[in-house]
Design a protein around this motif. Sequence first.
Motif, PDB file in Angstrom:
ATOM      1  N   MET A 201       0.879  -1.201  -0.004  1.00 46.12           N
ATOM      2  CA  MET A 201      -0.102  -0.170  -0.090  1.00 46.12           C
ATOM      3  C   MET A 201       0.885   1.277   0.084  1.00 46.12           C
ATOM      4  O   MET A 201       1.920   1.383   0.551  1.00 46.12           O
ATOM      5  N   ILE A 202       0.538   2.288  -0.479  1.00 46.90           N
ATOM      6  CA  ILE A 202       1.333   3.477  -0.950  1.00 46.90           C
ATOM      7  C   ILE A 202       0.358   4.609  -0.149  1.00 46.90           C
ATOM      8  O   ILE A 202      -0.648   4.726  -0.820  1.00 46.90           O
ATOM      9  N   THR A 203       0.807   5.469   0.618  1.00 47.13           N
ATOM     10  CA  THR A 203      -0.208   6.559   0.941  1.00 47.13           C
ATOM     11  C   THR A 203       0.597   7.776   0.479  1.00 47.13           C
ATOM     12  O   THR A 203       1.256   8.168   0.516  1.00 47.13           O
ATOM     13  N   VAL A 204      -0.665   8.285   0.025  1.00 48.62           N
ATOM     14  CA  VAL A 204      -0.586   9.843  -0.733  1.00 48.62           C
ATOM     15  C   VAL A 204      -0.914  10.866   0.157  1.00 48.62           C
ATOM     16  O   VAL A 204      -2.231  11.257   0.424  1.00 48.62           O
ATOM     17  N   ARG A 205       0.000  11.354   0.934  1.00 51.25           N
ATOM     18  CA  ARG A 205      -0.209  12.605   1.919  1.00 51.25           C
ATOM     19  C   ARG A 205      -0.736  13.593   1.006  1.00 51.25           C
ATOM     20  O   ARG A 205      -0.375  14.361   0.301  1.00 51.25           O
ATOM     21  N   GLY A 206      -2.094  14.239   1.538  1.00 57.92           N
ATOM     22  CA  GLY A 206      -2.365  15.695   1.048  1.00 57.92           C
ATOM     23  C   GLY A 206      -3.463  15.374   0.011  1.00 57.92           C
ATOM     24  O   GLY A 206      -3.710  16.181  -0.647  1.00 57.92           O
ATOM     25  N   GLY A 207      -3.434  14.021  -0.546  1.00 59.13           N
ATOM     26  CA  GLY A 207      -4.445  13.807  -1.748  1.00 59.13           C
ATOM     27  C   GLY A 207      -5.944  13.703  -1.390  1.00 59.13           C
ATOM     28  O   GLY A 207      -6.346  14.202  -0.278  1.00 59.13           O
ATOM     29  N   ASP A 208      -6.828  13.475  -2.542  1.00 57.38           N
ATOM     30  CA  ASP A 208      -7.920  13.315  -2.279  1.00 57.38           C
ATOM     31  C   ASP A 208      -8.689  11.950  -2.949  1.00 57.38           C
ATOM     32  O   ASP A 208      -7.853  11.525  -3.806  1.00 57.38           O
ATOM     33  N   HIS A 209      -9.991  11.857  -2.753  1.00 62.87           N
ATOM     34  CA  HIS A 209     -10.521  10.666  -3.530  1.00 62.87           C
ATOM     35  C   HIS A 209     -10.368  10.771  -5.015  1.00 62.87           C
ATOM     36  O   HIS A 209     -10.453   9.869  -5.644  1.00 62.87           O
ATOM     37  N   ALA A 210     -10.791  12.009  -5.512  1.00 56.73           N
ATOM     38  CA  ALA A 210     -10.900  12.314  -6.860  1.00 56.73           C
ATOM     39  C   ALA A 210      -9.539  12.266  -7.537  1.00 56.73           C
ATOM     40  O   ALA A 210      -9.363  12.530  -8.767  1.00 56.73           O
ATOM     41  N   MET A 211      -8.258  12.248  -6.744  1.00 52.87           N
ATOM     42  CA  MET A 211      -7.024  12.435  -7.528  1.00 52.87           C
ATOM     43  C   MET A 211      -6.708  13.669  -8.002  1.00 52.87           C
ATOM     44  O   MET A 211      -5.963  13.729  -8.902  1.00 52.87           O
ATOM     45  N   ILE A 212      -7.508  14.727  -7.602  1.00 51.74           N
ATOM     46  CA  ILE A 212      -7.391  16.158  -8.168  1.00 51.74           C
ATOM     47  C   ILE A 212      -6.134  16.755  -7.496  1.00 51.74           C
ATOM     48  O   ILE A 212      -4.969  17.223  -8.139  1.00 51.74           O
ATOM     49  N   ARG A 213      -6.141  16.798  -6.434  1.00 53.20           N
ATOM     50  CA  ARG A 213      -4.752  17.303  -5.471  1.00 53.20           C
ATOM     51  C   ARG A 213      -3.788  16.294  -5.703  1.00 53.20           C
ATOM     52  O   ARG A 213      -3.736  15.216  -5.710  1.00 53.20           O
ATOM     53  N   ARG A 214      -2.728  17.159  -6.102  1.00 57.98           N
ATOM     54  CA  ARG A 214      -1.375  16.246  -6.378  1.00 57.98           C
ATOM     55  C   ARG A 214      -1.636  15.461  -7.622  1.00 57.98           C
ATOM     56  O   ARG A 214      -0.905  14.052  -7.609  1.00 57.98           O
ATOM     57  N   ALA A 215      -2.509  15.787  -8.385  1.00 57.63           N
ATOM     58  CA  ALA A 215      -2.656  14.907  -9.690  1.00 57.63           C
ATOM     59  C   ALA A 215      -1.444  14.687 -10.550  1.00 57.63           C
ATOM     60  O   ALA A 215      -1.382  13.385 -10.631  1.00 57.63           O
TER      61      ALA A 215
END
Length: 280
Positions: A201-215
């Motif tokens: 599993m890879i955690t994306v800190r500060g991302g969001d469900h829609a994958m818009i933040r930190r796209a």
Amino acid sequence: MVQRPPSAAVLVLHGGRETGTEPPPPGLLNLPGTRMRPFVRALGRAARTAGTGAGPASASASSAGPALGSSAGPTFATGAGSGVLVRQVRYGHRGWNGDRADPFHDAVAALDALRDEAGDELPVVLLGHSMGARAALRAAGHPLVRGVVGLAPWCPPGDPVTQLADRDVVLVHSNRDRLTSPQASQSLTARARRAGARTCMITVRGGDHAMIRRAPAWHRVTTALVLGLLGSGSLPAPVGAALALPATAEATEGTLDLDLDLGAGAGPAGRPPTAVPPRR
């Protein structure tokens, strides 16, 4: 130019709803499908770039295609040699719909169609987002499937994992996701590992469900994972190490931080992660 069969394929499964028996809207109106188009484009570009190196590889990608429940896009990639086919799966219904599990059956139908076109030996990675990741995980027992990359996956605790045995499974989830649970994703990686899967599993800190933040970071890590699992690129070394953990490993042992462990989200372009040779 004569079309040649692909050397590998990626089936892309977009998100949806918990319930909804109506078909998804067409084209760009299907927002979950539109959300996956940048991933399709990124995979196509990366596959073409990889093909300029050690061997000829080309990529074909499309999101328009035949009847509902089948895979979409042109049949084969074209080029001097075989390449990576990237194809989006069409759903007959917008929702999962309880025991009907409609997207799962659509995924299996797409895999069967791909096998009819390209044969029994074609390695496939399933790339799914949210509900599509749930469908990908459920369909991973299909003989063509080598691995699953799930983005912000929907992982109910009662979902089966035995079909994931001998598969590579990498789940990527934001720690700020409010629609699907990163804790449930982490739990699934542990359950699947005990069932014989190789998981991470890879955690994306500060991302969001829609994958818009930190796209851009989502796109980069997803492309590296998919092509690495297919053997068409180098898999980040920390991911390879996590996939090699024993079945008794705790869920936290197989959990990586995108920034701290892979470096893929640092800076405007990210640092290139240390790589291991392509998986075969």
